[in-house]
Design an enzyme around this catalytic site. Structure first.
Site, short mmCIF file in Angstrom:
data_model
loop_
_atom_site.label_atom_id
_atom_site.label_comp_id
_atom_site.label_asym_id
_atom_site.label_seq_id
_atom_site.Cartn_x
_atom_site.Cartn_y
_atom_site.Cartn_z
CD GLN A 87 -8.93 23.64 -20.94
OE1 GLN A 87 -7.82 23.46 -20.48
NE2 GLN A 87 -9.29 24.78 -21.53
CB SER A 88 -6.48 16.98 -24.22
OG SER A 88 -5.49 15.98 -24.22
#
Length: 345
Positions: A87-88
């Site tokens: 989920q960067s």
């Protein structure tokens, strides 16, 4: 809370201009929080709204990527390789900017994508990025080798790939928040305030490094504090110093890295990176309902909660102004929606 403080009197390049693309929607607003400030009964709280650097292209990563992607283009690269968690925010911003610039984007992500794509990972896919995922144990110790291997892969195909480290946090990325301090100088003058403290979440060190150097260069007379959302204070003191040293050496700047004040507020990581406690989710909900500002549970939620706790303990004094740098991350909320079930009660 751990602090590394050293005197600082080195000259900084306030008028030096490295290669830069105009990608973010700047300047972002500096917003006063009247209801929260009244409730706290102490320093006035302001938020630098870097969650508004764009729409889906939002957050602090854009400021750094303006310089990093400019360097990639200057070197004649047609491909960008970078890395981060599933989920960067950084990977999502990089993927979308590469699509905007006509560059191929290749993401190396830590995590196991089970179920439907959500949050930043969904946006990565929509942006057309090439994605390889690795379980944490295979990623952690091997990411440097993996980046180089994929760079070689593209070279073998007759292409040129540019590697961006985690969070675009290196000597190039430092410019993003160095230049943000130029903007903060103007914000403070317009609001007629002289904040003593600037606080941000720190997850890869680059934002804090840029703020640390920029606060000095533009005479903000404010102490920069990073709230670590992973690792520990010692790791970030070393990382921020390393980024500043890379910045100084890469651009041959008159800048004394050893004499910088690097301050890390430790103790709020909780269960781990991207893992938050019930207090963090409650803090996010309360701020949204009080001031209409949405934080995330990975970065800004932890840092904002830390600021409130440290204020209650007298860390920032009883008056004056505090500026919280909102580094974005709203898309990280959605994969963790189950933790907000209390809102239905």
């Amino acid at each position: 809370m751990t602090v590394c403080s050293m005197a600082s009197d080195s000259a900084l390049p306030a008028d030096y201009h490295p290669p830069r693309l105009k990608l973010a929607q700047l300047p972002t607003p500096l917003q006063f929080l009247p209801r929260l400030s009244e409730k706290l009964g102490g320093p006035r709280i302001w938020v630098k709204r870097d969650d508004l650097t764009g729409s889906v292209l939002s957050g602090n990563k854009l400021r750094k990527l303006e310089f990093t992607l400019a360097q990639a283009q200057q070197e004649g690269c047609d491909t960008v390789i970078t890395c981060g968690g599933l989920q960067s925010n950084h990977c999502r911003a990089t993927a979308l900017l590469c699509a905007q610039l006509g560059l191929t984007c290749h993401l190396l992500l830590r995590g196991d994508p089970t179920g439907e794509a959500d949050g930043n990972y969904l946006l990565d896919k929509l942006a057309g990025a090439t994605i390889n995922t690795y379980v944490a144990k295979d990623y952690q110790g091997a990411i440097s080798d993996l980046l180089r291997q994929w760079q070689q892969h593209y070279q073998d195909l007759g292409r040129k790939a540019f590697i961006i480290p985690t969070g675009a946090s290196d000597g190039i990325g430092v410019w993003g928040y160095f230049e943000a301090c130029r903007e903060l100088q103007q914000d403070f003058a317009a609001a007629n305030i002289t904040p003593q403290h600037i606080i941000c979440a720190t997850g890869s060190g680059g934002t804090q490094a840029g703020l640390t150097a920029g606060a000095q260069a533009f005479n903000l007379n404010a102490q920069v504090w990073g709230v670590n959302v992973c690792d520990d204070a010692a790791w970030f003191m070393n990382k921020v110093q390393a980024d500043l040293q890379d910045w100084q050496q890469r651009y041959q700047l008159q800048f004394d890295v050893a004499n910088q004040s690097i301050n890390v507020i430790d103790g709020y990581v909780g269960p781990g990176y991207a893992l938050a406690t019930a207090e963090i989710y409650q803090c996010i909900a309360e701020l949204a309902s009080q001031e209409g500002i949405v934080l995330d549970p990975v970065y800004t939620g932890k840092a904002f909660y830390a600021m409130l706790q440290e204020h209650q303990q007298g860390r920032f004094g009883s008056d004056g102004d505090i500026v919280f740098v909102h580094t974005g991350g709203v898309f990280g909320l959605f994969p963790q929606r189950q933790h907000f079930a209390f809102l239905d009660n």
